[in-house]
Design an enzyme around this catalytic site. Structure first.
Site, short mmCIF file in Angstrom:
data_model
loop_
_atom_site.label_atom_id
_atom_site.label_comp_id
_atom_site.label_asym_id
_atom_site.label_seq_id
_atom_site.Cartn_x
_atom_site.Cartn_y
_atom_site.Cartn_z
N HIS A 253 -4.75 -4.87 -0.13
CA HIS A 253 -4.42 -5.55 1.27
C HIS A 253 -4.76 -6.99 1.26
CE1 HIS A 253 -3.10 -1.83 3.37
NE2 HIS A 253 -3.90 -1.03 2.64
N GLU B 247 -3.34 -8.87 2.76
CA GLU B 247 -3.08 -9.47 4.32
C GLU B 247 -4.27 -9.18 5.31
OE1 GLU B 247 -2.08 -5.04 4.72
OE2 GLU B 247 -2.18 -6.63 3.21
N CYS C 54 0.79 -1.05 0.00
CA CYS C 54 -0.03 0.05 -0.03
C CYS C 54 0.92 1.21 0.02
CB CYS C 54 -1.10 0.03 1.02
SG CYS C 54 -2.37 1.09 0.82
#
EC number: 2.3.1.31
Length: 307
Positions: free
Chosen positions: A235, A237, A142
């Protein structure tokens, strides 16, 4: 194989509950193997949440991984106790003479600032330059990816007219590439950002490969030709409820943040969010670890000899 962590790291209990295998340093030193050394530069304010998200993905690998956490010495965290940082984190000065197989740089909630307005930007530049000779493979997420592309290639970030917030289908445009091996043609990615990079400038950099993209929102996963730098703007994750936590926080603060798109069933915040990206999160991290393991040097001190 387990991931090696510092004794007493609080998120270990949660990882054990999820059957993510960990091993503490005192036991790991008795094993005669060459583990991967991974450094995580955690720029997020709620550091324990990010620790859990990343360790969950790193732990789903047949490799043993030694993990160390890094924080910025020039920034005082308001959301993580100093005691936690002192016990479980190191500074760049403490690791600058070490070598690592991989480094992950997280996002940070500073994207509305110009890069030079970020208080710790000089230290971050120093770490990024140091990583060129002390880390084999770098993984930027990011804002971390936006910063790295600016630092390496002078690609600017641009403000969006409204926040890109939700879960979106991105196209796998280079399915033969090892970083997206096994990805579906279209995969889902959580996005939460107010900025994007300059796509025209990105397309003019011959050293970069765009691996995945959205027809309206541009690239998501990018890598350098030598595959030692990996950049992702989304994202993968994130947990199931990370976007919900962000939306609820903004609503509580009186911000006029739109409901994250394609996240709740029928876009109703009263419903349980759909977890649509978990498998591709594991796949990307496993692919990165595998490529790092296959290509890294056995003697990491020889990194100085690589170009």
């Amino acid at each position: 194989m387990p991931i090696k962590i510092i004794e007493g790291l609080p998120v270990r209990t949660k990882l054990q509950q999820e059957q993510v295998y960990t091993i503490e340093a005192s036991r790991a030193i008795t094993q005669d193997i060459r583990p991967l050394k991974i450094l995580i530069l955690n720029l997020m304010p709620l550091k324990e949440k990010t620790e859990l998200q990343l360790l969950r993905l790193l732990g789903n690998s047949p490799l043993q991984i030694d993990v160390e956490f890094l924080h910025m010495s020039t920034h005082k965290s308001k959301n993580t106790p100093t005691s936690h940082l002192q016990k479980f984190y190191k500074t760049h000065q403490e690791v600058k003479d070490e070598y690592f197989d991989g480094m992950i740089v997280t996002g940070a909630p500073v994207e509305k600032f110009n890069f030079e307005q970020v208080g710790y930007i000089d230290e971050l530049k120093e770490i990024t330059d140091w990583a060129q000779t002390h880390v084999f493979s770098r993984f930027y997420i990011c804002w971390g990816a936006q910063f790295a592309l600016n630092h390496y290639y002078n690609i600017e970030k641009l403000m969006l007219s409204e926040k890109l917030f939700g879960v979106f289908g991105y196209q796998n445009i280079k399915p033969e590439h090892p970083y997206v091996r096994g990805f579906d043609d279209i995969y889902q990615v959580p996005q939460s950002r107010h900025t994007r990079i300059d796509y025209e400038a990105l397309n003019g950099i011959p050293d970069l490969d765009i691996l995945t993209a959205h027809p309206d929102f541009g690239p998501d996963i990018i890598t350098s030709k030598n595959q030692r730098d990996l950049f992702i703007f989304g994202h993968l994750e994130y947990d199931r409820k990370t976007l919900k936590d962000e939306y609820d926080r903004d609503a509580k603060s009186g911000l006029n943040t739109a409901v994250p798109l394609n996240y709740y069933p029928d876009d109703k915040p009263s419903e349980n969010p759909k977890f649509q990206w978990r498998s591709h999160g594991h796949l990307l991290f496993n692919n990165w670890l595998n490529e790092t393991y296959q290509n890294t040097l056995y003697d990491l001190e020889q990194l100085h000899n690589l170009k």
